[in-house]
Design a protein around this motif. Structure first.
Motif, PDB file in Angstrom:
ATOM      1  N   CYS A 154      13.268  -2.973 -23.919  1.00 54.94           N
ATOM      2  CA  CYS A 154      13.827  -3.987 -23.020  1.00 54.94           C
ATOM      3  C   CYS A 154      15.350  -4.026 -23.073  1.00 54.94           C
ATOM      4  CB  CYS A 154      13.287  -5.371 -23.387  1.00 54.94           C
ATOM      5  SG  CYS A 154      11.512  -5.538 -23.105  1.00 54.94           S
ATOM      6  N   ALA A 155      15.938  -3.367 -24.049  1.00 49.50           N
ATOM      7  CA  ALA A 155      17.389  -3.417 -24.215  1.00 49.50           C
ATOM      8  C   ALA A 155      18.098  -2.766 -23.030  1.00 49.50           C
ATOM      9  CB  ALA A 155      17.791  -2.711 -25.510  1.00 49.50           C
ATOM     10  N   LYS A 156      19.282  -3.323 -22.687  1.00 51.71           N
ATOM     11  CA  LYS A 156      20.187  -2.824 -21.648  1.00 51.71           C
ATOM     12  C   LYS A 156      19.683  -3.074 -20.228  1.00 51.71           C
ATOM     13  CE  LYS A 156      22.125   0.811 -24.599  1.00 51.71           C
ATOM     14  NZ  LYS A 156      22.407   2.253 -24.738  1.00 51.71           N
ATOM     15  N   HIS A 157      18.560  -3.757 -20.084  1.00 52.93           N
ATOM     16  CA  HIS A 157      18.092  -4.121 -18.749  1.00 52.93           C
ATOM     17  C   HIS A 157      18.657  -5.484 -18.372  1.00 52.93           C
ATOM     18  CE1 HIS A 157      15.159  -0.875 -17.940  1.00 52.93           C
ATOM     19  NE2 HIS A 157      15.024  -0.863 -19.262  1.00 52.93           N
TER      20      HIS A 157
END
Length: 395
Positions: A350-353
């Motif tokens: 889910c990171a950087k979204h």
């Protein structure tokens, strides 16, 4: 087995039939019976009474026509020793165990702790033997000894229509909620969960994807750019048919595809928790659970091995969350050595979204039904009916 064979036509009680606390109790014997299309709780069996008594409030709760009351010159003496004239007498047909009895009740207009009182007239007619010590009543019918237990009867075939009939509760006397330390501990833990800060929910706005007459609300973030917000709302309207607003909208997956299994240690004995009592206002809220019967999310049962209590917890929005105390069942369940091994990978992905969807099928667990062999382990009790879950949806 030989002793049982030679005890035909004999009624007796054994130490194995004592309640869980043994002889260390002082409870009266109360049954649940069927009368005029209603299941009536707290029917007291009292061998010290020489009349069968029906409070006027019970007839009113059953919406029974009081014109059926005939004049009577009987005078009864209350528990406090005072003499009371009766309003008259009435014939009522009552199902106790597998037998229908036509009983002549003396009707009284007074506050009582019972909904009916069965005294010596009925006890002698039924040739019944009550035992307050064993919290059980036995009588012979068609060559078989029938046993009726505290607050339950062996309703047999009549229990199938339980969800269709109303159950008469004590409406003329408030019963205080009996809490023990275990229930209070559950409430504290759930209140802590409810009180945890939820920043994602605190910074959202409600969007009605239904109509002004039929509101269907979901929430989106208030920090979304206007262009993205418009596209997101358009998609919500386009796919609003995939949302489930009622229990009937979630028919469940086919059991041929998947079921939920609930393994327990073979040597772990089933636990039947002692039923908790609730204040009248909380009992009215718990009645909402009965709505799940018509949607087949839960169903009524006659016999149980495991029984758990419901635990009501007040939410911040004023609504009540109803959980089930399955801690005894959890103790009997083997622990998974590899619980959710890839959860950290899912979080990292889910990171950087910029946008994360919380439309996470939060009610999706209704879709996977409980395996029929394990369903009885999920049974829980309410003030009116024993219920077993059809899907693994309770906490």
């Amino acid at each position: 087995m030989a002793n049982i064979f030679f005890k035909v036509n004999k009624i007796s009680f054994t130490d194995d039939e004592l309640p869980e606390e043994g002889a260390g109790h002082n409870r009266a014997l109360n049954l649940m019976v069927k009368c005029d299309g209603h299941y009536v709780k707290r029917v007291m069996v009292d061998g010290g009474s020489n009349v069968d008594v029906c409070p006027l409030s019970t007839l009113q709760s059953m919406k029974n026509n009081t014109d059926r009351i005939r004049p009577s010159n009987v005078c009864i003496r209350a528990f406090d020793g005072s003499a009371r004239d009766t309003m008259g007498e009435i014939n009522l047909t009552m199902t106790i165990g597998p037998v229908d009895f036509e009983i002549v009740f003396q009707v009284v207009d007074m506050v009582t702790s019972y909904n009916f009182l069965l005294g010596r007239p009925w006890i002698h007619t039924a040739r019944a033997v009550p035992s307050t010590l064993h919290q059980m009543l036995k009588f012979e019918h068609d060559g078989f000894v029938n046993s009726c237990f505290n607050n339950m009867t062996c309703m047999r075939n009549s229990c199938a229509d339980l969800e269709k009939l109303s159950i008469i509760e004590i409406t003329h006397q408030e019963v205080e909620y009996v809490e023990d330390e275990v229930v209070e501990e559950i409430r504290r833990e759930l209140e802590q969960f409810e009180n945890k800060p939820k920043p994602n929910l605190n910074k959202t706005e409600s969007i009605n994807i239904g109509s002004p007459e039929e509101v269907r609300e979901t929430k989106i973030s208030i920090h979304i750019e206007q262009k993205t917000r418009d596209v997101l709302i358009q998609h919500l309207f386009e796919y609003r048919d995939v949302f489930a607003w009622f229990y009937d909208d979630m028919p469940g997956l086919s059991v041929d595809m998947v079921v939920h299994k609930l393994s327990t240690y073979p040597g772990f004995p089933p636990v039947q928790q002692k039923q908790q009592k609730f204040k009248i206002d909380m009992s009215d809220k718990i009645k909402e659970i009965i709505k799940q019967l018509s949607a087949n999310v839960v169903r009524a049962i006659r016999y149980t091995t495991w029984v758990a209590n419901v635990v009501p917890v007040l939410k911040k929005d004023g609504k009540t969350r109803f959980c089930v105390d399955y801690r005894d069942l959890n103790k009997a369940s083997p622990k998974d050595n590899f619980p959710l091994p890839n959860i950290h990978i899912l979080v990292d992905n889910c990171a950087k979204h910029e946008i994360q969807s919380f439309v996470d099928c939060y009610a999706g667990y209704h879709q996977i039904l409980m395996d029929e062999d394990d369903a009885e382990k999920t049974a829980f009790t309410t003030p009116w009916v024993l219920i077993v879950t059809g899907s693994c949806h309770s906490v």
